[in-house]
Design a protein around this motif. Structure first.
Motif, PDB file in Angstrom:
ATOM      1  N   LYS A  33      33.924 -89.741  24.572  1.00 12.05           N
ATOM      2  CA  LYS A  33      33.304 -90.810  23.802  1.00 12.05           C
ATOM      3  C   LYS A  33      33.256 -90.515  22.304  1.00 12.05           C
ATOM      4  O   LYS A  33      33.185 -91.425  21.491  1.00 12.05           O
ATOM      5  CB  LYS A  33      31.891 -91.067  24.331  1.00 12.05           C
ATOM      6  N   GLN A  48      32.774 -81.523  28.081  1.00 12.34           N
ATOM      7  CA  GLN A  48      32.025 -82.730  28.446  1.00 12.34           C
ATOM      8  C   GLN A  48      30.616 -82.663  27.884  1.00 12.34           C
ATOM      9  O   GLN A  48      30.069 -83.669  27.410  1.00 12.34           O
ATOM     10  CB  GLN A  48      32.014 -82.900  29.970  1.00 12.34           C
ATOM     11  N   ASP A  75      30.781 -83.364  24.163  1.00 10.15           N
ATOM     12  CA  ASP A  75      31.062 -84.770  23.891  1.00 10.15           C
ATOM     13  C   ASP A  75      29.789 -85.602  23.788  1.00 10.15           C
ATOM     14  O   ASP A  75      29.743 -86.598  23.065  1.00 10.15           O
ATOM     15  CB  ASP A  75      31.965 -85.322  25.002  1.00 10.15           C
ATOM     16  N   HIS A  76      28.729 -85.186  24.495  1.00 10.13           N
ATOM     17  CA  HIS A  76      27.492 -85.967  24.540  1.00 10.13           C
ATOM     18  C   HIS A  76      26.467 -85.559  23.480  1.00 10.13           C
ATOM     19  O   HIS A  76      25.414 -86.194  23.371  1.00 10.13           O
ATOM     20  CB  HIS A  76      26.833 -85.837  25.926  1.00 10.13           C
TER      21      HIS A  76
END
Length: 239
Positions: free
Chosen positions: A83, A124, A127-128
Motif C-alpha cells: 500500500k 508487510q 508497509d503498514h
C-alpha cells in the motif's frame, strides 16, 4: 518441468528494448533468475511489469529447465499488495537500499523457508507503518541470524563488542572493537522487535553512524560483501 514458486523480487535490470531480467528469492528453490521477454512493451497478457517492483511478493508459474541460468515465467500474481512502500519516497528509498543489500548477501540456491518468511513478514509489517526511521537498522541486525553471523549475546552486558568475532567482551580485542554509542544502540536493537522499535529514540546522525558500523560488520563476516551503490543516495534522503 512446470513449477510454482513464491518469490520476492530482489533486483531487476532492463535487457534490450522490451525485456527484464529479474533476480528473485523463492521459498521453494532459493535464488532464481528469470527473463521476462517483451514485458516492457506488453499491453495485454498475464504478466505486467508493475508486478515486478523491488521486493514484490509474487506467486509465479514457470517452465523450469535445469541448468538454465534464466528461467521463463508463464504466469504471475501478487501474493501481497503493498500500500505504501513503493509510493512513499522515504519508504521507497529504504526498499531500494535493502533490496540491493539482499541481492548482495543472499547466495543460497537452496530453499531457506525461515529466511523467506522473515522477509515476507518484515516487509508487510513495514508497509503498514507510519513511523519507520529505525526499521532498516533492526532489519539488518535480524537478517544476520539467517546469514550465520548473528552476534553472540551470551555476554551482552560486557562493555565491548568485537565486530570481527561477533561477541561481547570484557576487554578491547582489536581495532574492530566498539564501546561507544554504537554499542548501546546495538544492545538496544538486539533486545527488541519490530513492534517496539519506535521506543528507541535516535537522531539521523546516530542512525548513519550505526549503519556505517554495521555495514562494516557485514564486510568482516561476509567475504564478498560490497556496500550498496544506493547507500549515498539513501543517506542523503535521511540526512
Amino acid at each position: 518441468m512446470f513449477i510454482k514458486n513464491n518469490i520476492i523480487v530482489l533486483s531487476k535490470i532492463k535487457y534490450s528494448e522490451s525485456d527484464l531480467i529479474i533476480k528473485a528469492y523463492s521459498r521453494e528453490q532459493g535464488i532464481i533468475s528469470y527473463i521476462l521477454k517483451g514485458i516492457l512493451k506488453q499491453k495485454k497478457g498475464k504478466l505486467r511489469a508493475s508486478h515486478f517492483q523491488l521486493l514484490s511478493q509474487l506467486a509465479v508459474e514457470s517452465n523450469h529447465k535445469p541448468n538454465r541460468q534464466l528461467q521463463s515465467i508463464k504466469d504471475a500474481r501478487l501474493n501481497y499488495f503493498y500500500k505504501s512502500i513503493h509510493t512513499n519516497v522515504f519508504k521507497a528509498s529504504i526498499i531500494i537500499f535493502l533490496s540491493e543489500m539482499l541481492s548482495s548477501v543472499i547466495k543460497e540456491e537452496e530453499p531457506n523457508e525461515a529466511l523467506y518468511d522473515f522477509l515476507v513478514t518484515s516487509f508487510q509489517w513495514f508497509d503498514h507503518q507510519d513511523e519507520f526511521a529505525n526499521f532498516h537498522l533492526l532489519f539488518l541486525v535480524k537478517l544476520t541470524k539467517y546469514l550465520g553471523c548473528y552476534p553472540d549475546v551470551s555476554n551482552i552486558e560486557a562493555p565491548f563488542f568485537s565486530m570481527s568475532k561477533g561477541v561481547f567482551t570484557d576487554e578491547e580485542q582489536d581495532v574492530y572493537s566498539i564501546s561507544d554509542n554504537n554499542l548501546t544502540i546495538l544492545k538496544q536493537l538486539l533486545g527488541t522487535n519490530f513492534e517496539a522499535i519506535n521506543s528507541i529514540q535516535l537522531s539521523a546522525q546516530q542512525r548513519q553512524s550505526f549503519l556505517n558500523m554495521f555495514l562494516l560488520y557485514f564486510e568482516l563476516h561476509l567475504g564478498d560483501f560490497k556496500k550498496p551503490k544506493s547507500l549515498e543516495v539513501f543517506k542523503q534522503v535521511f540526512s
